[in-house]
Scaffold this motif. Structure first.
Motif, short mmCIF file in Angstrom:
data_model
loop_
_atom_site.label_atom_id
_atom_site.label_comp_id
_atom_site.label_asym_id
_atom_site.label_seq_id
_atom_site.Cartn_x
_atom_site.Cartn_y
_atom_site.Cartn_z
N ARG A 92 0.81 -1.22 0.00
CA ARG A 92 0.00 0.00 0.00
C ARG A 92 0.85 1.28 0.00
N LEU A 93 1.89 1.28 -0.79
CA LEU A 93 2.67 2.50 -0.98
C LEU A 93 1.89 3.45 -1.88
N ILE A 94 2.13 4.74 -1.71
CA ILE A 94 1.46 5.74 -2.54
C ILE A 94 2.26 5.88 -3.83
N PRO A 95 1.67 5.54 -4.98
CA PRO A 95 2.45 5.38 -6.21
C PRO A 95 3.14 6.64 -6.71
N HIS A 96 2.55 7.82 -6.48
CA HIS A 96 3.15 9.03 -7.04
C HIS A 96 4.20 9.65 -6.11
N MET A 124 16.59 5.67 8.16
CA MET A 124 15.73 4.50 8.08
C MET A 124 15.87 3.82 6.72
N LEU A 125 15.93 4.60 5.65
CA LEU A 125 16.13 4.01 4.33
C LEU A 125 17.48 3.29 4.25
N ALA A 126 18.50 3.85 4.87
CA ALA A 126 19.81 3.20 4.89
C ALA A 126 19.74 1.88 5.66
N TRP A 127 18.98 1.89 6.75
CA TRP A 127 18.88 0.68 7.58
C TRP A 127 18.26 -0.48 6.80
N VAL A 128 17.28 -0.17 5.96
CA VAL A 128 16.63 -1.24 5.18
C VAL A 128 17.30 -1.44 3.83
N GLY A 129 18.48 -0.84 3.64
CA GLY A 129 19.26 -1.08 2.44
C GLY A 129 18.81 -0.34 1.21
N LEU A 130 18.15 0.82 1.39
CA LEU A 130 17.61 1.56 0.25
C LEU A 130 18.09 3.01 0.22
N ALA A 131 19.27 3.26 0.75
CA ALA A 131 19.79 4.63 0.78
C ALA A 131 19.93 5.20 -0.63
N ASP A 132 20.23 4.35 -1.61
CA ASP A 132 20.43 4.82 -2.98
C ASP A 132 19.14 4.81 -3.80
N ARG A 133 17.99 4.51 -3.14
CA ARG A 133 16.72 4.44 -3.86
C ARG A 133 15.72 5.45 -3.31
N ALA A 134 16.21 6.45 -2.61
CA ALA A 134 15.32 7.40 -1.93
C ALA A 134 14.40 8.13 -2.90
N THR A 135 14.86 8.41 -4.11
CA THR A 135 14.05 9.18 -5.07
C THR A 135 13.20 8.29 -5.97
N ALA A 136 13.33 6.98 -5.84
CA ALA A 136 12.61 6.05 -6.72
C ALA A 136 11.14 5.96 -6.31
N ARG A 137 10.27 5.85 -7.31
CA ARG A 137 8.85 5.64 -7.05
C ARG A 137 8.56 4.14 -6.98
N PRO A 138 7.47 3.76 -6.31
CA PRO A 138 7.19 2.34 -6.10
C PRO A 138 7.20 1.49 -7.37
N ALA A 139 6.71 2.03 -8.50
CA ALA A 139 6.64 1.24 -9.73
C ALA A 139 8.01 0.81 -10.23
N ALA A 150 7.80 -0.17 2.83
CA ALA A 150 6.59 -0.27 3.66
C ALA A 150 6.96 -0.46 5.13
N ILE A 151 7.98 -1.27 5.39
CA ILE A 151 8.41 -1.50 6.76
C ILE A 151 9.01 -0.23 7.35
N ALA A 152 9.84 0.45 6.57
CA ALA A 152 10.44 1.70 7.04
C ALA A 152 9.36 2.72 7.38
N ARG A 153 8.34 2.81 6.55
CA ARG A 153 7.23 3.75 6.80
C ARG A 153 6.49 3.38 8.08
N ALA A 154 6.32 2.10 8.33
CA ALA A 154 5.56 1.66 9.50
C ALA A 154 6.28 1.94 10.81
N VAL A 155 7.62 1.92 10.80
CA VAL A 155 8.35 2.04 12.06
C VAL A 155 8.95 3.43 12.28
N ILE A 156 8.94 4.30 11.27
CA ILE A 156 9.63 5.58 11.37
C ILE A 156 9.12 6.43 12.52
N GLY A 157 7.84 6.33 12.85
CA GLY A 157 7.28 7.16 13.91
C GLY A 157 7.30 6.51 15.28
N ARG A 158 8.00 5.38 15.41
CA ARG A 158 8.06 4.64 16.68
C ARG A 158 6.66 4.45 17.27
#
Length: 241
Positions: A92-96, A124-139, A150-158
């Protein structure tokens, strides 16, 4: 507080058919770590939906944070939901939005200043191994990469409660171990964790975790016996318990 989550004689029925879940009574401790297991179709996802307030039970009581959320006014439900992080099976990522903006969304909803969210989101993106994908869209992300966003989004706010539906299903064993370590670290900070999984090997990786097992819509203990027996049916005799 007796438990951060309490289910009392909860049943769930879709339409006019038989109950999908029956007589669920259990309590989750503040700061507990729980694996929810059971065969496909047993009702794990339905239970999680009631836990994160996407589905109302057909009967019974559900208390979150010490309050009855079944009887709560609808206007109060968003406030409860903001205290719960959810990792959905279908992401359920927001595609845009970029990976960065998807992860940042809970912080923005909570009113965090833009200057204060950049560092935690990048970390958080670095922790889940996506530091180089920060600007990428879900598609443009693989299924495993989308899962990690999705996991990073769920835990970012503790969140106070984290609910995860098969969170390691689309990642390799090394990343699965890393994500479990992330959940364990969040749990150490006080978050109650509930992970639904088919992978029984995960159970051995979190020593303090407890198991909830569902079979045919009922909670059972690890031996297969009913953990909570069904209530007697007095309706045929017209007698109230």
């Amino acid at each position: 507080m007796a438990g951060i989550v309490q289910f009392e004689n909860v049943g769930l029925r879709y339409g006019t058919g038989s109950e999908t879940l029956s007589d669920l009574s259990f309590s989750l401790a503040v700061g507990g770590f729980y694996f929810l297991t059971g065969p496909s179709g047993a009702g794990k996802t339905s239970l999680l939906k009631m836990l994160y307030l996407a589905q109302r039970p057909s009967r019974g009581a559900i208390r979150l944070f010490g309050e009855d959320v079944v009887l709560a006014q609808r206007a109060r439900l968003p406030g409860f939901r903001r205290r719960i992080g959810v990792v959905f099976q279908d992401f359920r990522l927001i595609p845009h939005l970029s990976a960065f903006d998807n992860v940042a969304l809970p912080l923005r909803v909570a009113g965090v200043d833009e200057r204060d969210l950049v560092t935690p989101v990048r970390e958080m993106l670095a922790w889940v191994g996506l530091a180089d994908r920060a600007t990428a869209r879900p598609a443009t992300l693989s299924g495993g990469e989308q899962q990690r966003v999705a996991i990073a989004r769920a835990v970012i706010g503790r969140p106070e409660i984290l609910v995860a539906d098969e969170p390691t299903g689309n990642v390799d064993p090394e990343m699965a171990a890393r994500l479990l370590h992330l959940f364990d670290a969040l749990n150490t900070l006080g978050t109650t964790i509930v992970v639904a999984t088919h992978d029984i090997h995960l159970l051995s990786r979190v020593a303090k975790a407890e198991m909830l097992r569902i079979e045919k819509g009922r909670l059972v203990d690890p031996t297969g016996a009913l953990r909570y027996p069904p209530r007697p049916d007095f309706s045929r005799d017209g007698v109230r318990p």
